[in-house]
Design an enzyme around this catalytic site. Structure first.
Site, short mmCIF file in Angstrom:
data_model
loop_
_atom_site.label_atom_id
_atom_site.label_comp_id
_atom_site.label_asym_id
_atom_site.label_seq_id
_atom_site.Cartn_x
_atom_site.Cartn_y
_atom_site.Cartn_z
N HIS A 1 -2.87 -3.32 11.64
CA HIS A 1 -1.67 -3.13 10.82
C HIS A 1 -0.94 -1.87 11.30
CE1 HIS A 1 -2.63 -5.73 7.04
NE2 HIS A 1 -2.82 -6.39 8.17
N CYS B 1 -1.01 -2.37 2.29
CA CYS B 1 -1.92 -3.39 1.76
C CYS B 1 -3.22 -2.72 1.31
CB CYS B 1 -2.20 -4.43 2.84
SG CYS B 1 -3.24 -3.81 4.19
N GLU C 1 -0.06 0.92 9.83
CA GLU C 1 -0.67 2.19 9.45
C GLU C 1 -1.89 2.48 10.31
OE1 GLU C 1 1.19 0.37 5.69
OE2 GLU C 1 0.12 -0.36 7.46
#
Length: 159
Positions: A66, A93, A68
């Site tokens: 992801h 998330c 991040e």
């Protein structure tokens, strides 16, 4: 940059003074150009970006890549994250929220949370300051992506 500057939005929702947020936004655009999911992130210390990245699940076939995670990977090992801010174009998330909590990142600046509401309650319950910019560029980019790629988006958020 002061706390007030981070919460100030310019016309159109663009962060008024967060050049670090612009790293995240450009990373999201890069992912979109590469055929990936348009989510970008940047980790900064004292306003200086030490790592940025974007969602690379499609490009690398990596289920946990992801935005991040990619930004943290780019920043490399840090003795501490307690003096950093994580900028991300979309609400984090559960997986990314867990990482933010694990490394005690105290502040998260989010481009938008209209297309995905993320895990703000969990972040805040653990003392993380969450600032939502409501950047219209991020909303438009993600909304268009979700409309054009519903299966890929569902895969990214494990639905």
């Amino acid at each position: 940059m002061t706390h007030a500057q981070h919460q100030t939005a310019a016309p159109g929702g663009q962060a008024a003074s967060d050049s670090a947020f612009e790293f995240a936004y450009r990373a999201a655009q890069k992912s979109l150009r590469e055929g990936g999911i348009p989510i970008g992130a940047a980790l900064a210390r004292a306003g200086v970006v030490i790592g940025s990245g974007h969602n690379e699940r499609v490009q690398k076939g990596d289920p946990i890549a992801h935005g991040e995670m990619s930004a943290l990977r780019a920043a490399g090992r840090q003795k501490s994250y307690r003096d950093t801010t994580l900028y991300t174009t979309l609400a984090p998330c559960a997986m990314c929220t867990g990482t933010i909590i694990q490394f005690k990142i105290p502040r998260v600046v989010v481009g938008e949370a209209r297309t995905f509401d993320g895990e703000f309650e969990l972040l805040r319950s653990r003392g993380v300051e969450v600032v939502v910019l409501d950047d219209q560029r991020c909303v438009d980019m993600m909304r268009t992506f979700q409309e054009n790629n519903p299966e890929l988006w569902a895969e990214d958020i494990a639905e």
